[in-house]
Design an enzyme around this catalytic site. Structure first.
Site, mmCIF file in Angstrom:
data_model
loop_
_atom_site.group_PDB
_atom_site.id
_atom_site.type_symbol
_atom_site.label_atom_id
_atom_site.label_comp_id
_atom_site.label_asym_id
_atom_site.label_seq_id
_atom_site.Cartn_x
_atom_site.Cartn_y
_atom_site.Cartn_z
ATOM 1 N N ARG A 15 0.840 -1.201 0.000
ATOM 2 C CA ARG A 15 0.000 0.000 0.000
ATOM 3 C C ARG A 15 0.875 1.251 0.000
ATOM 4 O O ARG A 15 0.625 2.205 -0.745
ATOM 5 C CB ARG A 15 -0.899 0.007 1.237
ATOM 6 C CG ARG A 15 -2.063 -0.956 1.129
ATOM 7 C CD ARG A 15 -2.696 -1.186 2.499
ATOM 8 N NE ARG A 15 -3.922 -1.964 2.412
ATOM 9 C CZ ARG A 15 -3.973 -3.285 2.232
ATOM 10 N NH1 ARG A 15 -2.862 -3.990 2.101
ATOM 11 N NH2 ARG A 15 -5.134 -3.917 2.183
ATOM 12 N N SER A 47 -11.150 -8.499 -0.422
ATOM 13 C CA SER A 47 -11.103 -7.071 -0.047
ATOM 14 C C SER A 47 -10.059 -6.336 -0.879
ATOM 15 O O SER A 47 -10.053 -5.102 -0.925
ATOM 16 C CB SER A 47 -10.761 -6.932 1.431
ATOM 17 O OG SER A 47 -9.413 -7.308 1.658
ATOM 18 N N ASP A 87 -5.535 -14.947 6.917
ATOM 19 C CA ASP A 87 -4.150 -15.434 6.800
ATOM 20 C C ASP A 87 -3.671 -16.149 8.064
ATOM 21 O O ASP A 87 -2.603 -16.763 8.063
ATOM 22 C CB ASP A 87 -3.192 -14.280 6.458
ATOM 23 C CG ASP A 87 -3.462 -13.720 5.071
ATOM 24 O OD1 ASP A 87 -4.329 -14.269 4.363
ATOM 25 O OD2 ASP A 87 -2.811 -12.717 4.709
ATOM 26 N N LYS A 139 -6.909 -18.389 -2.535
ATOM 27 C CA LYS A 139 -5.619 -17.777 -2.201
ATOM 28 C C LYS A 139 -4.486 -18.523 -2.942
ATOM 29 O O LYS A 139 -4.709 -19.016 -4.029
ATOM 30 C CB LYS A 139 -5.472 -17.715 -0.690
ATOM 31 C CG LYS A 139 -6.543 -16.786 -0.076
ATOM 32 C CD LYS A 139 -6.141 -16.210 1.223
ATOM 33 C CE LYS A 139 -7.252 -15.433 1.883
ATOM 34 N NZ LYS A 139 -7.494 -14.120 1.242
ATOM 35 N N ARG A 184 -6.601 -23.533 0.294
ATOM 36 C CA ARG A 184 -5.983 -23.809 1.603
ATOM 37 C C ARG A 184 -6.802 -24.802 2.422
ATOM 38 O O ARG A 184 -6.247 -25.488 3.287
ATOM 39 C CB ARG A 184 -5.786 -22.496 2.376
ATOM 40 C CG ARG A 184 -4.691 -21.651 1.767
ATOM 41 C CD ARG A 184 -4.485 -20.328 2.478
ATOM 42 N NE ARG A 184 -3.273 -19.695 1.976
ATOM 43 C CZ ARG A 184 -2.914 -18.446 2.220
ATOM 44 N NH1 ARG A 184 -3.675 -17.674 2.965
ATOM 45 N NH2 ARG A 184 -1.784 -17.961 1.728
ATOM 46 N N ARG A 207 2.403 -19.930 3.377
ATOM 47 C CA ARG A 207 1.811 -20.178 4.696
ATOM 48 C C ARG A 207 1.678 -21.672 4.998
ATOM 49 O O ARG A 207 1.595 -22.058 6.161
ATOM 50 C CB ARG A 207 0.467 -19.459 4.841
ATOM 51 C CG ARG A 207 0.577 -17.967 4.622
ATOM 52 C CD ARG A 207 -0.500 -17.151 5.277
ATOM 53 N NE ARG A 207 -0.397 -15.777 4.813
ATOM 54 C CZ ARG A 207 0.502 -14.884 5.240
ATOM 55 N NH1 ARG A 207 1.372 -15.228 6.185
ATOM 56 N NH2 ARG A 207 0.551 -13.658 4.750
HETATM 57 O O1 LIG Z 1 -5.079 -6.402 1.283
HETATM 58 C C1 LIG Z 1 -4.213 -7.178 1.695
HETATM 59 O O2 LIG Z 1 -3.046 -6.796 1.942
HETATM 60 C C2 LIG Z 1 -4.573 -8.583 1.912
HETATM 61 C C3 LIG Z 1 -5.902 -8.954 2.012
HETATM 62 C C4 LIG Z 1 -6.340 -10.346 2.275
HETATM 63 O O3 LIG Z 1 -6.870 -10.876 1.070
HETATM 64 P P1 LIG Z 1 -8.454 -10.983 0.765
HETATM 65 O O4 LIG Z 1 -9.046 -9.651 0.874
HETATM 66 O O5 LIG Z 1 -8.465 -11.507 -0.633
HETATM 67 O O6 LIG Z 1 -9.020 -11.928 1.773
HETATM 68 C C5 LIG Z 1 -5.171 -11.220 2.746
HETATM 69 O O7 LIG Z 1 -5.536 -12.572 2.685
HETATM 70 C C6 LIG Z 1 -3.914 -10.997 1.923
HETATM 71 O O8 LIG Z 1 -2.851 -11.783 2.368
HETATM 72 C C7 LIG Z 1 -3.462 -9.560 2.024
HETATM 73 C C1 LIG Z 2 -3.387 -14.486 0.546
HETATM 74 C C2 LIG Z 2 -2.155 -14.002 0.630
HETATM 75 O O1 LIG Z 2 -1.576 -13.164 -0.257
HETATM 76 P P1 LIG Z 2 -2.107 -12.520 -1.618
HETATM 77 O O2 LIG Z 2 -3.589 -12.688 -1.702
HETATM 78 O O3 LIG Z 2 -1.721 -11.075 -1.535
HETATM 79 O O4 LIG Z 2 -1.388 -13.225 -2.733
HETATM 80 C C3 LIG Z 2 -1.309 -14.353 1.789
HETATM 81 O O5 LIG Z 2 -0.221 -13.781 1.916
HETATM 82 O O6 LIG Z 2 -1.683 -15.208 2.612
#
Ligand SMILES: O=C(O)C1=C[C@@H](OP(=O)(O)O)[C@@H](O)[C@H](O)C1
Ligand SMILES: C=C(OP(=O)(O)O)C(=O)O
Length: 409
Positions: free
Chosen positions: A26, A144, A287, A314, A318, A363
């Site tokens: 970000r 998100s 996560d 993901k 998972r 992970r």
């Molecule tokens: O915005 C982010 O930095 C993240 C949002 C999450 O994803 P989702 O919104 O797809 O659940 C998370 O699982 C990912 O590792 C990082």
């Molecule tokens: C879901 C993950 O990452 P991304 O969605 O950003 O690939 C994560 O790091 O567990």
């Protein structure tokens, strides 16, 4: 390639955790959008951040962001407002992680984003231009990251952006994280109920330092929970963190790990509490789910975890990966509704020499490493280099903490 990981005689460590890749990725976008003269401090050297740095600093028009979900989603939105023609692709898995909700949203806000292969999935061709913005509705229950991606470019749209989120909103703390960082860069948004509004505004550059990663911390909490005698200090974590995964500290208190906050991080101690069963909804901290699934079975604590609907899209599915790999260790998990995973204590015949597959998922490797603490002969983990997605120094840190790691080639 695989590693055999064996338990230390005594687990003692003061660990400088990697920086949060969510914050890094970000901050990189916000630094670019604010034309910041400042270099971000404590930027991670993990793959997901490196691909962002490379894309933002290169003169190329074609970007490969490998396995980084945030980079794929954030850059798609970012590039759609940078004049020029761009392409963005990633790993085979990335080509199967959905992006239609974001692409549809961008196209209805005045962008032109096209699919290069399969409809609804990367790779994408992006024709960047100024964006009109306006008011749109989009599903809040898939990822998100689509919402964060739109929000970061929202203040630079001609009419700003009003997002109506439809249905359940998953991974909310990550949306909050986006809005809080935008605010640090001088942009305000209003979030009320299902609607987020961002007026047209300018970003203002600031010097920025990235916090350590609370998701990475969870693996050390797991090791603490599984050790009889251990001293673990994790540096660079804060109680009032912007990261939703800081919630892991409270949840681990139910698995026997207490947290003391100091001015340089946290110290983990056994607190003598251990719940008989753990029920938890992980919709805000997806996560952390793998860490808690593995830790609970190893502590023989039955669990019912809900809110796992995003786990299937993901780095790998998972839910399937956890069921398959824990079965090798003799634990039978059941899933339902694509979003619930349970263990009621049921066991199966463990494999004599299990090798934990990691499915290109950092992970999976990190969540299973603590198994070494409970299995005398250690645990073999395939493709251990996957950790570089978020925590490139994970195995070195384990060695520093006293683990024995044998490279099995
Ligand atoms: O915005 C982010 O930095 C993240 C949002 C999450 O994803 P989702 O919104 O797809 O659940 C998370 O699982 C990912 O590792 C990082
Ligand atoms: C879901 C993950 O990452 P991304 O969605 O950003 O690939 C994560 O790091 O567990």
């Amino acid at each position: 390639m695989s590693y055999v990981v064996k338990s230390p005689v005594s687990l003692k460590a003061s660990i400088k955790l990697p920086a949060s890749k969510s914050i890094c990725n970000r901050a990189l976008i916000l630094n670019a959008l604010s034309y910041s003269p400042y270099e971000i401090r404590n930027l991670s050297d993990c793959d997901d951040t490196e691909v962002m740095v490379k894309a933002l600093n290169s003169n190329d028009r074609d970007f490969d962001i490998k396995a980084a979900g945030t980079a794929m989603r954030f850059l798609t939105a970012f590039l759609s407002k940078v004049v020029g023609e761009w392409t963005i692709t990633g790993t085979q898995r990335m080509k199967n992680r959905p992006i239609k909700i974001l692409v549809d949203a961008l196209n209805s806000l005045g962008a032109r984003v096209e699919y290069m292969e399969k409809e609804g999935y990367p790779p994408l061709r992006i024709f960047g231009s100024a964006l009109q913005g306006g008011e749109i509705s989009l599903a809040g229950g898939v990822s998100s990251q689509y919402i964060s991606a739109l929000l970061m470019i929202a203040p630079l749209m001609e009419k700003g952006l009003t997002l109506h989120l439809e249905g359940a909103i998953i991974s909310k703390p990550y949306i909050n994280l986006t809005l809080q960082l935008m605010e640090q860069y001088g942009v305000k948004a209003d979030w009320s109920g299902q609607t987020i509004k961002v007026r047209p505004q300018d970003y203002h550059p600031i010097p920025f330092t990235v916090e350590s990663d609370w998701s990475a911390a969870s693996y050390w909490y797991s090791m603490m929970a599984l050790s009889k005698n251990a001293e673990i200090e994790l540096l660079g974590l804060f109680k009032n963190s912007l990261q939703g995964d800081a919630a892991g500290a409270k949840l681990f208190a139910q698995l026997g790990v207490g947290t003391t906050y100091t001015d340089r991080g946290v110290i983990l101690k056994h607190n003598g509490n251990r719940t008989k069963k753990l029920n938890y909804n992980f919709v805000n901290e997806p996560d952390l789910a793998q860490t808690f699934v593995v830790t609970c079975v190893l502590l023989n604590i039955p669990f019912r975890f809900t809110g796992l609907q995003s786990l299937k899209i993901k780095e790998t599915d998972r839910i399937e990966a956890l069921k398959t790999e824990l079965c090798k260790l003799g634990y039978l998990l059941t899933d339902s509704n694509d979003s619930i995973l349970e263990w009621n204590g049921e066991r199966c015949e463990p494999q004599a020499h299990p090798v934990i597959a990691t499915y290109e998922d950092h992970r999976m490797a990190m969540a299973f490493a603590p198994v070494a603490l409970v299995v005398p002969e250690g645990i073999e983990i395939a493709d251990p280099q996957v950790v570089s997605k978020s925590y490139p120094h994970f195995w070195e840190d384990l060695k520093k903490a006293g683990f024995i790691i044998i490279d099995n080639g």
